[in-house]
Design a protein around this motif. Structure first.
Motif, short mmCIF file in Angstrom:
data_model
loop_
_atom_site.label_atom_id
_atom_site.label_comp_id
_atom_site.label_asym_id
_atom_site.label_seq_id
_atom_site.Cartn_x
_atom_site.Cartn_y
_atom_site.Cartn_z
N LEU A 13 0.86 -1.18 0.00
CA LEU A 13 0.00 0.00 0.00
C LEU A 13 0.90 1.23 0.00
O LEU A 13 1.63 1.46 0.97
CB LEU A 13 -0.91 0.00 1.24
N THR A 18 4.67 5.18 3.17
CA THR A 18 3.63 4.66 4.07
C THR A 18 4.28 3.82 5.19
O THR A 18 5.43 3.37 5.06
CB THR A 18 2.64 3.73 3.33
N THR A 20 3.26 0.99 5.69
CA THR A 20 3.31 -0.33 5.04
C THR A 20 4.64 -0.53 4.34
O THR A 20 5.22 -1.62 4.37
CB THR A 20 2.13 -0.48 4.04
N PRO A 59 -2.01 -3.46 5.32
CA PRO A 59 -2.33 -3.38 6.75
C PRO A 59 -3.56 -4.23 7.04
O PRO A 59 -4.51 -4.25 6.26
CB PRO A 59 -2.63 -1.89 6.97
N VAL A 91 3.62 2.16 15.36
CA VAL A 91 3.46 3.35 14.51
C VAL A 91 3.43 4.62 15.37
O VAL A 91 2.83 4.64 16.43
CB VAL A 91 2.18 3.26 13.63
N PHE A 93 2.72 8.83 14.82
CA PHE A 93 2.21 9.77 13.82
C PHE A 93 2.73 11.20 14.06
O PHE A 93 2.85 11.62 15.21
CB PHE A 93 0.68 9.84 13.89
N HIS A 114 -7.61 5.03 9.62
CA HIS A 114 -7.05 4.46 10.85
C HIS A 114 -6.15 5.46 11.56
O HIS A 114 -6.11 5.49 12.78
CB HIS A 114 -6.26 3.19 10.54
N ALA A 115 -5.42 6.25 10.81
CA ALA A 115 -4.53 7.25 11.41
C ALA A 115 -5.38 8.38 11.99
O ALA A 115 -5.10 8.87 13.09
CB ALA A 115 -3.56 7.77 10.36
N GLN A 118 -6.92 7.26 15.25
CA GLN A 118 -5.97 7.11 16.36
C GLN A 118 -5.41 8.43 16.87
O GLN A 118 -4.63 8.45 17.82
CB GLN A 118 -4.80 6.22 15.91
N THR A 138 -1.55 7.12 4.62
CA THR A 138 -0.94 8.27 5.29
C THR A 138 -0.01 9.02 4.34
O THR A 138 0.05 10.25 4.35
CB THR A 138 -0.16 7.80 6.53
N ALA A 139 0.71 8.27 3.49
CA ALA A 139 1.63 8.92 2.56
C ALA A 139 0.87 9.60 1.41
O ALA A 139 1.33 10.63 0.89
CB ALA A 139 2.63 7.91 2.00
N THR A 180 0.59 -1.88 14.54
CA THR A 180 -0.20 -2.32 13.39
C THR A 180 0.33 -3.66 12.91
O THR A 180 1.54 -3.89 12.87
CB THR A 180 -0.16 -1.28 12.25
N PHE A 182 0.51 -6.17 9.78
CA PHE A 182 0.41 -6.21 8.32
C PHE A 182 0.47 -7.68 7.90
O PHE A 182 1.06 -8.51 8.62
CB PHE A 182 1.60 -5.48 7.69
O1 LIG Z 1 0.65 2.31 5.72
C1 LIG Z 1 0.10 3.42 5.83
O2 LIG Z 1 0.72 4.47 5.89
C2 LIG Z 1 -1.37 3.49 5.86
O3 LIG Z 1 -1.94 4.46 5.48
C3 LIG Z 1 -2.10 2.39 6.55
C4 LIG Z 1 -1.91 2.57 8.02
C5 LIG Z 1 -2.62 3.55 8.68
C6 LIG Z 1 -2.42 3.73 10.05
C7 LIG Z 1 -1.52 2.95 10.71
C8 LIG Z 1 -0.77 1.98 10.04
C9 LIG Z 1 -0.99 1.79 8.68
#
Ligand SMILES: O=C(O)C(=O)Cc1ccccc1
Length: 312
Positions: A13, A18, A20, A59, A91, A93, A114-115, A118, A138-139, A180, A182
């Motif tokens: 992803l 990311t 991921t 994820p 993770v 942020f 999800h971000a 959280q 997120t990216a 997280t 994966f």
């Molecule tokens: O991998 C990412 O950056 C995602 O957008 C998915 C995600 C979102 C929040 C936590 C971990 C992965």
């Protein structure tokens, strides 16, 4: 000279930056194959289904927010795919903006749902006037900030630097230490061999009758198999019809797990096997009770065969 095996084509992803991507590069070095981003979970899974890629890292669930619906549904529907590996990543942020943007200038905010979930409390304090907009990752949100489409992103520090953004606030998670999970998925093929500390994943659609879920759970319980996750998902056929997505301890090559799955096949309207793979959450499977060990099943089968053949 033996034919050389082509390098594995991994997708994840994306875009670049990311969580991921970080999880993939920690689990699999680039010398083991190519790593290419895909714009969504669905696109990563469909690259594997179509044969454009050999494996996808996506994820699956988070310790704070729970499962990732795009992945759950993407694995439950469509051509079968199997999990061959799980990867865990802690993770953290950050809130990232174009250089020179102050908190007071931020009118809009984007990230993966999800971000956003959280970080919602912290962001409501920092940016009460900026409505959160969902992004595919997120990216992707960080890239949208760089492109001027949105003012701020919740992303990984690495995404902020990858897209030339400035970090306005570090550690904006509401709960520290979120992890997280994966999963690496491939087209069905030879299973990873049992290691003695494995998990098995599946999706089961139970019939609409009293006690159906209890019957499903009983098949695991009577064979001494512990579940490590269970949740219901709508099947999208009609309101009230659910599938159960679950992980259990053990490998389908083990008698107790194989027999439980065979029982589910008899019992359920549908069972989709999602793979048996090494457990990587740092925990050990429970000790298998003697009566549920492979030797006990083999002994019972042998006894039955002798009984049927008139030897006993
Ligand atoms: O991998 C990412 O950056 C995602 O957008 C998915 C995600 C979102 C929040 C936590 C971990 C992965």
């Amino acid at each position: 000279m033996p034919p050389s095996t082509p390098p594995t084509r991994f997708v994840y992803l994306g875009p670049e930056g990311t969580f991921t991507e970080t999880a993939l590069s920690r689990a699999i070095t680039s010398t083991e194959g190519s790593h290419d981003p895909r714009p969504s979970v669905a696109a990563a899974l469909s690259a594997v289904r179509s044969g454009d890629a050999d494996a996808a890292l996506v994820p699956f669930e988070n310790s704070v927010e729970g499962s990732v619906p795009a992945t759950m549904d993407g694995l439950a529907d469509g051509e079968p795919l199997v999990i061959t590996r799980e990867v865990f990543l802690e993770v953290a942020f950050v809130l990232a903006v174009r250089p020179g943007t102050a908190l007071a200038d931020v009118r809009s905010l984007a990230s993966h749902p999800h971000a956003l979930a959280q970080t919602s409390r912290r962001l409501a304090e920092l940016l009460p006037g900026a409505p959160p907009v969902p992004a595919t990752s997120t990216a992707a949100a960080a890239a949208a900030v760089a492109a001027g489409e949105v003012d701020a992103a919740v992303c990984a520090p690495i995404a902020a630097s990858r897209y030339g953004l400035e970090i306005l606030a570090d550690d904006v998670a509401d709960h520290a230490g979120a992890v997280t999970r994966f999963v690496l998925v491939s087209r069905p093929g030879p299973l990873p061999p049992p290691t003695g500390n494995d998990k098995t994943s599946l999706v089961a659609v139970v019939g609409d009758r009293t006690g159906a879920l209890l019957e499903l759970l009983t098949e695991f319980s009577v064979r001494g198999i512990s579940l490590t996750r269970i949740e219901s998902r709508p099947t999208r056929q009609r309101l009230g019809v659910y599938s159960f997505s679950l992980d259990c301890e053990g490998h389908v090559a083990e008698a107790r797990v194989g027999e439980a799955l065979a029982a589910l096949h008899r019992l359920c309207d549908d069972v989709r096997f999602l793979g048996s793979y090494p457990r990587e959450d740092g925990r050990e499977n429970r000790t298998v009770p003697a009566e549920s060990a492979d030797a006990a099943f083999a002994d019972a089968e042998d006894w039955l065969a002798r009984l049927r053949s008139g030897e006993l």
